[in-house]
Design an enzyme around this catalytic site. Sequence first.
Site, PDB file in Angstrom:
ATOM      1  N   GLY A  33     -22.095  21.421  34.020  1.00  0.00           N
ATOM      2  CA  GLY A  33     -22.990  21.029  32.929  1.00  0.00           C
ATOM      3  C   GLY A  33     -22.590  19.684  32.355  1.00  0.00           C
ATOM      4  O   GLY A  33     -21.744  18.992  32.909  1.00  0.00           O
ATOM      5  N   ASN A  34     -23.218  19.302  31.248  1.00  0.00           N
ATOM      6  CA  ASN A  34     -22.856  18.059  30.565  1.00  0.00           C
ATOM      7  C   ASN A  34     -23.030  18.239  29.056  1.00  0.00           C
ATOM      8  O   ASN A  34     -23.473  19.293  28.605  1.00  0.00           O
ATOM      9  CB  ASN A  34     -23.672  16.880  31.115  1.00  0.00           C
ATOM     10  CG  ASN A  34     -25.151  17.038  30.874  1.00  0.00           C
ATOM     11  OD1 ASN A  34     -25.618  17.043  29.738  1.00  0.00           O
ATOM     12  ND2 ASN A  34     -25.907  17.201  31.956  1.00  0.00           N
ATOM     13  N   ASP A  35     -22.678  17.200  28.308  1.00  0.00           N
ATOM     14  CA  ASP A  35     -22.592  17.310  26.849  1.00  0.00           C
ATOM     15  C   ASP A  35     -23.909  17.122  26.106  1.00  0.00           C
ATOM     16  O   ASP A  35     -23.913  17.081  24.876  1.00  0.00           O
ATOM     17  CB  ASP A  35     -21.587  16.280  26.308  1.00  0.00           C
ATOM     18  CG  ASP A  35     -20.158  16.695  26.580  1.00  0.00           C
ATOM     19  OD1 ASP A  35     -19.910  17.901  26.749  1.00  0.00           O
ATOM     20  OD2 ASP A  35     -19.288  15.804  26.637  1.00  0.00           O
TER      21      ASP A  35
END
Length: 224
Positions: A33-35
């Site tokens: 995932g990412n932020d």
Amino acid sequence: IQSYQPTPFLAGKKILISSGGTKERIDPVRYIGNDSSGKMGAALANVAAAAGAEVTLVTTATQPVLTQVQVVPVSSAREMGAALTAHFAQTDALIMAAAVADFRPDQVAANKIKKQGDAALTLQLAQNPDLLAGFGAAKTHQVVVGFAAETTALLANATAKLARKHADLLVANQVGVHQGFNQETDAVTLLWPDRAPRPIAEASKTEIAAEILAEVAPLIERHK
Ligand code: CTP
Ligand code: CA
């Protein structure tokens, strides 16, 4: 947003927005995932709806949005692409605020991956389709808006992306550990293929969204 009462400058327009970070599955309990928080996409959806648009938000995030926003929950980049494709033909403007993962695990393990002694694990990644570039190439009447999150050479990189993805407007965003992702405010620069860049000073995501949509409205009129 509750107190935000703009003139209905998008009345009758269909606005399609993507938001949040995509999740690319590794196994049944893990993903890459990412932020991205989805806050900018939610702000765009809320402002567009408050301005009279019929809004569809294709998102991985769970940010609160106005009840009149049609939310389509998705997880991976490919799911997001399929959901956007289902709405693209009927839309007046697509705004790609999502942080789409560039890569996904080539194979999704059917079962939870187990450690093998003290051996390291190598994941093979495949490249995801570039959704914005695909819609930019396929557009007929639609206004296509992209975002560019950059840590270095913001304007040079963003200008190249604007052209490569055939976007009509690109929102360039300097990101770093404490800037851009999951913040309440943003400072961005708007880029067009045929206009000088327009910097927008640090403001709330709702205010930035209102500035972006105010620029999208005349583009929709021009593309009719
Ligand atoms: N984007 C997309 N599909 C992808 C990757 C990105 O639609 N597979 C969209 C994003 O939603 C955003 C824009 O493209 O609107 C720019 O994303 P960004 O990650 O900044 O650009 P990339 O083309 O992925 O280039 P980079 O190698 O710098 O990450
Ligand atoms: Ca990327």
